[in-house]
Design an enzyme around this catalytic site. Sequence first.
Site, short mmCIF file in Angstrom:
data_model
loop_
_atom_site.label_atom_id
_atom_site.label_comp_id
_atom_site.label_asym_id
_atom_site.label_seq_id
_atom_site.Cartn_x
_atom_site.Cartn_y
_atom_site.Cartn_z
N GLU A 46 40.39 -23.19 -39.61
CA GLU A 46 40.65 -22.69 -40.96
C GLU A 46 40.07 -23.64 -42.01
O GLU A 46 39.50 -23.20 -43.01
CB GLU A 46 42.17 -22.54 -41.20
CG GLU A 46 42.87 -21.59 -40.24
CD GLU A 46 43.45 -22.33 -39.02
OE1 GLU A 46 42.77 -23.24 -38.50
OE2 GLU A 46 44.56 -21.99 -38.62
N ALA A 159 27.39 -21.05 10.06
CA ALA A 159 28.32 -21.81 10.90
C ALA A 159 27.95 -23.30 10.91
O ALA A 159 28.82 -24.16 11.03
CB ALA A 159 28.32 -21.24 12.32
N LEU A 199 27.75 -31.84 -9.35
CA LEU A 199 28.77 -31.14 -10.15
C LEU A 199 28.48 -31.21 -11.64
O LEU A 199 29.39 -31.17 -12.46
CB LEU A 199 30.17 -31.69 -9.86
CG LEU A 199 30.63 -31.64 -8.39
CD1 LEU A 199 32.02 -32.24 -8.26
CD2 LEU A 199 30.61 -30.23 -7.86
N THR A 266 40.24 -26.52 0.24
CA THR A 266 40.69 -26.84 -1.12
C THR A 266 41.05 -25.57 -1.87
O THR A 266 42.08 -25.50 -2.55
CB THR A 266 39.57 -27.61 -1.85
OG1 THR A 266 39.34 -28.82 -1.14
CG2 THR A 266 39.96 -27.91 -3.29
N ALA A 268 42.03 -22.80 -0.58
CA ALA A 268 43.28 -22.30 0.00
C ALA A 268 44.47 -23.12 -0.49
O ALA A 268 45.55 -22.57 -0.73
CB ALA A 268 43.19 -22.32 1.52
N ALA A 269 44.29 -24.42 -0.64
CA ALA A 269 45.39 -25.27 -1.10
C ALA A 269 45.85 -24.87 -2.50
O ALA A 269 47.05 -24.81 -2.79
CB ALA A 269 44.96 -26.74 -1.08
#
Lengths: 341, 341
Positions: A46, A159, A199, A266, A268-269
Amino acid sequence: MRAALALAGRTRGRTTPNPNVGCVIVRGGRIVGRGWTQPGGRPHAEAMALAQAGAESRGATCVVTLEPCAHASPRGPACSDLLVAAGVARVVIALQDPDPRTASRGIARLRAAGIAVTVGVEAAAATASMAGFLTRRAHRRPFVTLKLATSLDGCIARADGESRWITGPAARAHAHGERARHEAILVGRGTWETDAPSLDVRLPGLEGRSPTRVVLSGRPHTSGAEASPSLSAQPGAMGDPIWINSPTAIATLPADHLLVEGGAATAAAFLRAELVDRLLLYRAPILIGGGLPALGDVGLGRLADAHGRWRLADARQLGSDRLEVYERQPCSPASSPTSAP
Amino acid sequence: MRAALALAGRTRGRTTPNPNVGCVIVRGGRIVGRGWTQPGGRPHAEAMALAQAGAESRGATCVVTLEPCAHASPRGPACSDLLVAAGVARVVIALQDPDPRTASRGIARLRAAGIAVTVGVEAAAATASMAGFLTRRAHRRPFVTLKLATSLDGCIARADGESRWITGPAARAHAHGERARHEAILVGRGTWETDAPSLDVRLPGLEGRSPTRVVLSGRPHTSGAEASPSLSAQPGAMGDPIWINSPTAIATLPADHLLVEGGAATAAAFLRAELVDRLLLYRAPILIGGGLPALGDVGLGRLADAHGRWRLADARQLGSDRLEVYERQPCSPASSPTSAP
C-alpha cells in the site's frame, strides 16, 4: 483485484516473514498506483502504491490483497493510517489479516475514517497467493510443495538410478521457475549424497534467486522408527545446506515456502507426516517399467483412505510433458509440526 | 465422411475378419441411405445403404470409409458392382482396401463405369476406425490396447494387492465400454488365478458383448527366458478361456481387437515384445506410495530409448479420474508376431 494479485506474485517467496501483498490504486477507471511487498518485507504494497499515486489517491479506490496493517513499526507507519491520510474513498480487500496485531483493526480504522470497505473479493485466489504466510500463521510451518517428475508408469528413474532425463527442457525450466518462488528447497540425504544436486535456479536473470538448501537426514518416518539426531551443518563441495532430521523440523526453517524435490523416501516421509500442501506432478509420455517408484510407503491404511485428499488445481502442457498441480483438499487434514506424531 | 465413420464405429470389434465400414448415400444434400458392416461381416455397409436408399441412389453420392470391394462371394455380390448398378454419380472413399482381392480394383471398376471417385478423405480417422482390420492385414495380429488403472504415483494396487477401487464408477463404466469394442480380452495367469476376474461387460444392454477371454500363461518374456508350453484349455469356474503361452501367440486369436488388462508382468511382456498399439491410462487423484507398480521390466536399454514412442491422442475427465489415451508413434516400431523375438 486480479491486477493486485498479479503484483503480489512478484515477490512470492521473498518477503518472509511478511506476506507478499499486491495493491493497486484506481481513480476514474485508471490505475494510478501499483505496489507490492518489497523483498525483505518493506515497504508494504500500500505504501508503494500510494507513493506512486501521489495526490491522485484522494477520492480513489485502493484494491489490496490483504487487510492493510494497523500496527506502526520502526520500519514504517501502519498502512491503514497511510490510506486515511491519503484520503482514499474506498478500500477493496481480498482477505482479512490473521496477524493478531491487525486482525480486523485495520478495517475498523478505515471505516472509522469514513472510508467504504469491501472484504472478500477473490478471497480464494488471495489465499493461494499468500499460502506461505497463511500456512505459517495457521500451522507454524512453511507451505510445502512436493515436486515429482515421473514417467507415465510413475517411475522417477530406471532401476539402475538413471534419471536424466525423464522430462524435457520446457518442464525443467518450469521447475526452475518454481524454485525461484521458494525460499527453501529440500532433498533427502540419499539424493544429496548420490546425485550431489546443485538445487539452484538455472534461469537467465534469476540465478540470484536460488533457495536455501535443506537436507533431510536421519531415517524418515518408517514404521514408527525414531529419527536419528540431526547431523547439523556438514560442509560439502556445493556449500553448506541446512540439515534437519525429521519432516516436522521444517517448522524451524527461515522459510514460508518449501519445495521438496525427493527422493522417494523423503517424499513419502512428508506425505506420511501430512506435511504436503501442494503436489507438482511433471509427467513425461514415456514408459520405464520396473524403474524406481516415485514414492515409498506413505503409511496408507486402506485404499479407501487414499481418496478425497487431492484436488486437481491446474494442468498444462510443457513441451511433450504434462504438468498437473494438485492441492490438498480443504477437508483433508493439514498438520502443524507440533501436532504431528 | 464423419457420418460414415460414426456408423462404422457401431460394429467395431464385431465384424472380424471383415473390416467395420460405414457408408452414407447423399442426394440433394440429404442422407437417403445409411449402412455399416453388420455383425459377422455381412451385409457390407454399401449394400445396406443402397438397399435403404433404393431408387434415390441414382445420381447420388456414396460416401464410404473403405474402398468398395471388387470380389463377389457366396455371401453377396461385390459392392463396386452394386454401386455401378445403382447408378450413383460419385463415390467418396476414405481409404483404399489393403485386401489383395480388392486393392484398387474396386476404384478402377467404379471409374470404368464413369463414376467420379475421390480417395483419401478423413484417411487418418478411417485408419483409426479400422485399426483392427488394418493391423491384422499389416502385421498378422490383432490391434492391441493395453489398459492401466493407476494412482498418481503409478500404482495398480496397494502392496498387499488391494486394488478395489482405485478409479471411480465413471472410469470403470468407460472401461467396460472399451471391453464391448474388443473381441478378446487378456490377463496374465497370476491375475486370472488370484483375482478370478469375470472380464465381462457390465453395462445395461451390452451384457451380450463380453469379449472372448484369454489368459497369458508361461513366464512372460523376462531376461530372454523361454516361455513354457501352452497349458491349452483349462476349465474354470468362469468358463474356459483361451490360454496362450507368449504374447506373440495373439496372432492365432480369432480377434482383430485385443484388450490387455494386466497385471504388471503381462503388461510388460506385451510392451517388451513391441505389441502394444494403444495405451488406455485411467488415473485416480490418489497417492498410494510403496504399492504395486503398473509395469514390470519392459527391457528398456537406456532412458533415452523410452522417449518418442507414445503420443497423447485423447484425454478426458471421468468423474474425479482422468483418462489419457496414448498411441504408438508412427515412427516407433510395430511388430508382427513373426518378427518378434
